[in-house]
Write an enzyme that holds these catalytic residues in place. Structure first.
Site, short mmCIF file in Angstrom:
data_model
loop_
_atom_site.label_atom_id
_atom_site.label_comp_id
_atom_site.label_asym_id
_atom_site.label_seq_id
_atom_site.Cartn_x
_atom_site.Cartn_y
_atom_site.Cartn_z
N SER A 13 23.09 25.92 -21.20
CA SER A 13 24.09 24.98 -20.67
C SER A 13 25.42 25.68 -20.63
O SER A 13 25.97 26.07 -21.67
CB SER A 13 24.19 23.75 -21.58
N HIS A 38 21.84 25.49 -16.57
CA HIS A 38 22.02 24.05 -16.78
C HIS A 38 23.50 23.73 -16.61
O HIS A 38 24.36 24.28 -17.31
CB HIS A 38 21.51 23.66 -18.17
N ASP A 40 26.32 20.88 -16.59
CA ASP A 40 26.63 19.54 -17.10
C ASP A 40 27.84 18.93 -16.40
O ASP A 40 28.95 19.45 -16.51
CB ASP A 40 26.91 19.61 -18.61
N MET A 42 30.26 15.80 -16.16
CA MET A 42 30.73 14.62 -16.91
C MET A 42 31.97 14.05 -16.25
O MET A 42 32.85 14.81 -15.83
CB MET A 42 31.05 15.02 -18.35
N HIS A 72 22.91 18.36 -14.13
CA HIS A 72 22.69 17.18 -14.98
C HIS A 72 23.90 16.26 -14.79
O HIS A 72 24.98 16.52 -15.31
CB HIS A 72 22.54 17.66 -16.44
N MET A 74 26.05 13.32 -15.42
CA MET A 74 26.43 12.25 -16.37
C MET A 74 27.60 11.54 -15.73
O MET A 74 28.76 11.67 -16.17
CB MET A 74 26.79 12.86 -17.73
N MET A 143 17.35 13.41 -23.59
CA MET A 143 18.53 13.78 -24.38
C MET A 143 18.16 13.68 -25.86
O MET A 143 17.68 12.64 -26.32
CB MET A 143 19.70 12.83 -24.10
N ASP A 181 17.41 18.31 -24.13
CA ASP A 181 18.82 18.71 -24.04
C ASP A 181 19.60 18.19 -25.24
O ASP A 181 19.76 16.97 -25.39
CB ASP A 181 19.39 18.15 -22.72
C1 DX5 Z 1 25.43 17.10 -23.63
C2 DX5 Z 1 24.97 18.07 -22.56
C3 DX5 Z 1 24.25 19.26 -23.09
C4 DX5 Z 1 25.01 20.12 -24.04
C5 DX5 Z 1 24.04 20.77 -24.96
O1 DX5 Z 1 25.85 15.92 -23.02
O2 DX5 Z 1 24.13 17.43 -21.64
O3 DX5 Z 1 23.69 20.03 -22.04
O4 DX5 Z 1 25.77 21.09 -23.42
O5 DX5 Z 1 24.76 21.50 -25.89
P1 DX5 Z 1 24.16 22.02 -27.26
O6 DX5 Z 1 22.99 22.92 -26.93
O7 DX5 Z 1 25.30 22.75 -27.86
O8 DX5 Z 1 23.72 20.82 -28.05
ZN ZN Z 2 22.92 18.59 -20.11
#
Ligand code: DX5
Ligand code: ZN
Length: 232
Positions: A13, A38, A40, A42, A72, A74, A143, A181
């Site tokens: 990620s 990956h 992310d 947000m 991903h 969110m 998750m 994840d």
């Molecule tokens: C959290 C993200 C993850 C996050 C995982 O909302 O979707 O992808 O970056 O990070 P680690 O591996 O540090 O838990």
């Molecule tokens: Zn993620």
């Protein structure tokens, strides 16, 4: 584990990468043996954090990244950003069912564009959202932390949920990746694989483990992941 031929994919990620030099970080992690990027997304609305969007995805493609990019989302609502990520070159696009008013339509938007689609399940979100769309997902993402931040601890109840998701996939007879994840580390990845996951997101575990001898490589930790998975 019922299927010993499953191939395992490692998906760092980039949330935990150095954003000031993101292109180089992605190059380095892929050269170190990662399979998938990956990504992310947000929105400070669906989750309490704000990260990167389609322009950054497109910039990585223009930079020369050819590996699959796993967006991903969110975000809420999801459909417009699905279109933007299709245009930006995402390979997988996953979203949270609670964030879409029309889950089937959102999945179809992704598939119609030739991208791979997926649903993401928060720790308290039931897998029953899959009941009528199993034929429309290429990936199920569980998750193992509440979404919004990297560096949180793996929630152990995810293991039972992975087993249930694996049963659903096997019963469907379809090819669906099972991704996990949050809080994935060298010391728990084997157990997570045994519960049925085949695709492993790891943010902090990878990007905090730069090789001491070569600061442009993350291959020691990726090798440790693969060693653990070989024994899973
Ligand atoms: C959290 C993200 C993850 C996050 C995982 O909302 O979707 O992808 O970056 O990070 P680690 O591996 O540090 O838990
Ligand atoms: Zn993620």
């Amino acid at each position: 584990m019922t299927d010993t031929t499953r191939d395992f994919l490692i998906a760092p990620s980039i949330l935990s990468a150095d954003f000031a030099r993101l292109g180089a970080e992605v190059d380095d992690v892929l050269a170190s043996g990662a399979d998938i990027v990956h990504f992310d997304v947000m929105d400070n609305h669906y989750v309490p954090n704000l990260t990167i969007g389609p322009m950054v995805c497109e910039a990585l493609r223009k930079h020369g990244v050819t590996a699959p990019i796993d967006a991903h989302l969110m975000v809420k609502p999801v459909d417009r950003l699905i279109g933007d990520f299709i245009d930006a070159g995402a390979s997988y696009i996953t979203f949270h069912p609670e964030a879409s008013d029309h889950i089937d339509r959102s999945l179809q938007l992704i598939r119609d564009a030739g991208c791979r689609s997926g649903l993401v399940f928060n720790p308290a979100t039931p897998l029953s959202f899959l009941d009528h769309v199993m034929d429309k997902v290429d990936m199920i993402l569980l998750m193992s932390v509440n979404p919004g931040f990297g560096g949180q601890s793996f929630i152990p109840g995810t293991l039972d949920k992975l087993r249930e998701a694996r049963r659903r996939i096997d019963a469907s007879g379809r090819t669906v990746r099972l991704e996990v994840d949050g809080g994935v580390k060298v010391d728990n990845i084997a157990e997570i694989a045994r519960a049925g996951a085949d695709t492993f997101v790891a943010g902090s575990a990878v990007f905090k483990a730069r090789n001491e001898a070569d600061p442009h490589r993350y291959d020691s930790v990726i090798r440790e992941f693969r060693d653990q998975l070989a024994r899973a």
